[in-house]
Design a protein around this motif. Structure first.
Motif, PDB file in Angstrom:
ATOM      1  N   VAL A 136      -5.093  -3.771   0.294  1.00  0.00           N
ATOM      2  CA  VAL A 136      -4.929  -3.713  -1.163  1.00  0.00           C
ATOM      3  C   VAL A 136      -3.627  -3.002  -1.515  1.00  0.00           C
ATOM      4  CG1 VAL A 136      -7.419  -3.676  -1.610  1.00  0.00           C
ATOM      5  CG2 VAL A 136      -6.180  -1.512  -1.323  1.00  0.00           C
ATOM      6  N   HIS A 139      -2.621   0.634  -7.837  1.00  0.00           N
ATOM      7  CA  HIS A 139      -1.924   0.676  -9.130  1.00  0.00           C
ATOM      8  C   HIS A 139      -2.400   1.870  -9.942  1.00  0.00           C
ATOM      9  CE1 HIS A 139      -0.217  -3.322  -8.560  1.00  0.00           C
ATOM     10  NE2 HIS A 139      -1.430  -3.756  -8.206  1.00  0.00           N
ATOM     11  N   TYR A 168      -7.265  -1.100  -7.595  1.00  0.00           N
ATOM     12  CA  TYR A 168      -6.844  -1.714  -6.334  1.00  0.00           C
ATOM     13  C   TYR A 168      -6.782  -3.236  -6.473  1.00  0.00           C
ATOM     14  CZ  TYR A 168      -7.940   2.917  -4.612  1.00  0.00           C
ATOM     15  OH  TYR A 168      -7.971   4.288  -4.426  1.00  0.00           O
ATOM     16  N   GLU A 169      -5.688  -3.795  -5.987  1.00  0.00           N
ATOM     17  CA  GLU A 169      -5.481  -5.244  -6.035  1.00  0.00           C
ATOM     18  C   GLU A 169      -5.514  -5.816  -4.612  1.00  0.00           C
ATOM     19  OE1 GLU A 169      -1.944  -8.487  -7.053  1.00  0.00           O
ATOM     20  OE2 GLU A 169      -1.657  -6.354  -7.514  1.00  0.00           O
ATOM     21  N   ASN A 171      -4.353  -7.888  -1.777  1.00  0.00           N
ATOM     22  CA  ASN A 171      -3.011  -8.447  -1.610  1.00  0.00           C
ATOM     23  C   ASN A 171      -2.929  -9.582  -0.586  1.00  0.00           C
ATOM     24  OD1 ASN A 171      -3.219  -7.127   0.841  1.00  0.00           O
ATOM     25  ND2 ASN A 171      -1.570  -5.673   0.453  1.00  0.00           N
TER      26      ASN A 171
END
Length: 475
Positions: A136, A139, A168-169, A171
């Motif tokens: 992740v 951000h 959290y993204e 990725n």
């Protein structure tokens, strides 16, 4: 624990045509992730699931038999096939010897070996019951929903963004899972996944044309940074060509280690090793010394040579043995012992041969034979070393204004007159009407040494002779 890395690569790409095999900073995009996976200490096997004949051919070219290719079945080809379906197919259809699987994408060219190895270590050593892991980006920013409502903060309290709870993204760079978890959940992310935090730069993913441009700039920047502190080892550094080569590398910012049988002091040599490389034990000791003192070795320039000017009937066994030992055997031994350091840096070897490997003269039999051996050694060695990301090439200088050449001009077929007349006469036999300068040979050597200029040149013999060998002797 054994880990198998799986990389699905499709031939077609709708948003960025041909992106998976498009050239990025001199290499096809797929090269970067595959090279990284092969260098990871915790990955035992790399499998590529693909429907692209072009990529299959390229994998063989770049990685030989180090990558397992799984031809994707037709029913799973297309842009709309979920990655989870591809993973379940390739894992169930093949009996890979793995405790865990790691999946990544070729569109993440900036992910590093350290990040992958650290992620695998953290996951495999966890005692909290995680059944999978995914990477992740973190951000710390104010987010809103589609209706303009605040999602992760109170708009009436403008606290610094770094103090906000992180978001959290996913990725799409790293997924770790077992076969059992994948089949149970029909998904690479299981019931209790671990999140692996990654930097924004390493998380770079190529989805659009602008992403490809940005990734290219970042890869170039990383390559330029990795060039800092490069180390070259040059043998015969006290001679005319050796001195010019040291000067060239030093001008390009390299750390220069020089070797010679005689003691020399040069402003272009950072560290000097005095040794006689005709003795095998000295070759091994010299490389051991470099391994002990230097943190890396990026290039080996095998330049040292001797020239004994005698006819065949006058050449003694001692003359023959010493010439072959210095000019050919030492190259073999130094290249052998330097292999591991050069592999770590994806370095290069440049052997200095001679035009005498192709066309020769009288009264120089042992030298010509040794240089012919060097050219063959270069080709044979390059086949094996290319698999370990080491490029091997040779430069074949023609008549070059060095001490060795001037001494050799005393041979019977060119004797007579003072040295300047002899050099002028020799130069007139060249297409360019002169002999070469050591700096010109150094430029050719540097071209082959630096992968930014010659990454696709492997096992070649570059003739640098002012056109001397292209003219028929009968003209």
């Amino acid at each position: 624990m054994k880990v198998c890395a799986i990389v699905p690569i499709k031939h077609h790409s709708s948003r960025v045509p041909g992106k998976n095999y498009r050239v990025l900073e001199g290499k096809p995009l797929y090269y970067y992730v595959i090279r990284t996976l092969l260098d990871c200490k915790h990955i035992n096997q790399v499998v590529v699931d693909t429907d692209s004949p072009l990529i299959i051919e390229g994998l063989e070219q770049y990685f030989q038999n180090n990558v397992t290719v799984y031809p994707r079945p037709k029913e799973l080809q297309g842009d709309d096939v979920p990655t989870n379906a591809l993973l379940m197919n390739v894992i169930t259809k093949n009996d890979y010897d793995a405790d865990y699987y790691l999946q990544t994408h070729v569109t993440n060219p900036l992910i590093t070996v350290k990040t992958i190895d650290d992620a695998l270590e953290r996951f495999m050593n966890n005692d909290e019951g995680y059944d999978s892991a995914f990477s992740v980006m973190t951000h710390h920013t104010r987010l809103y929903n589609k209706d303009g409502g605040a999602m992760n903060h109170n708009p009436k309290e403008l606290i610094p963004t770094q103090d906000l709870d992180p978001i959290y993204e996913e990725n799409s760079c790293i997924y770790i899972f077992s076969k059992a978890s994948l089949l149970e959940h029909k998904h690479r992310i299981g019931a209790k996944p671990m999140m692996i935090k990654m930097s924004d730069i390493e998380s770079t993913d190529i989805d659009w044309e602008d992403d490809f441009i940005k990734a290219g700039l970042l890869v170039k920047m990383r390559n330029d940074q990795s060039m800092e502190g490069r180390v070259v080892l040059i043998t015969g550094v006290g001679g005319g060509i050796g001195t010019a080569v040291a000067m060239k590398f030093k001008q390009e910012g390299w750390y220069v280690v020089g070797m010679d049988i005689k003691h020399i002091e040069q402003p272009y040599v950072d560290r000097f090793i005095q040794t006689d490389i005709s003795k095998p034990e000295n070759c091994q000791a010299a490389i051991a010394s470099v391994m002990t003192t230097e943190t890396r070795l990026d290039c080996l320039v095998n330049n040292a040579a001797i020239q004994i000017c005698k006819k065949v009937v006058d050449t003694e066994c001692e003359d023959w043995d010493r010439t072959m030992n210095v000019n050919a055997r030492a190259m073999f031994l130094l290249s052998k012992y330097a292999h591991d350091m050069l592999q770590k840096s994806s370095g290069s070897i440049v052997n200095v041969s001679s035009v005498h490997a192709h066309q020769t003269s009288e009264s120089i039999v042992s030298y010509a034979t040794s240089k012919g051996a060097v050219s063959v050694l270069t080709r044979a060695m390059s086949l094996e070393y290319a698999r370990d990301s080491i490029r091997v090439n040779a430069v074949l200088p023609g008549a070059t204004d060095t001490g060795m050449l001037r001494s050799g001009l005393s041979r019977g077929h060119v004797a007579g007159g003072d040295i300047y007349q002899l050099i002028s006469s020799l130069g007139s036999k060249h297409v360019v009407n002169r002999i070469g300068q050591p700096s010109e040979i150094a430029e050719a050597i540097y071209f082959l040494a630096d992968g930014r200029h010659s990454s696709f040149v492997i096992g070649q013999s570059l003739v640098v002779d002012g056109g001397a060998t292209i003219r028929l002797s009968t003209e």
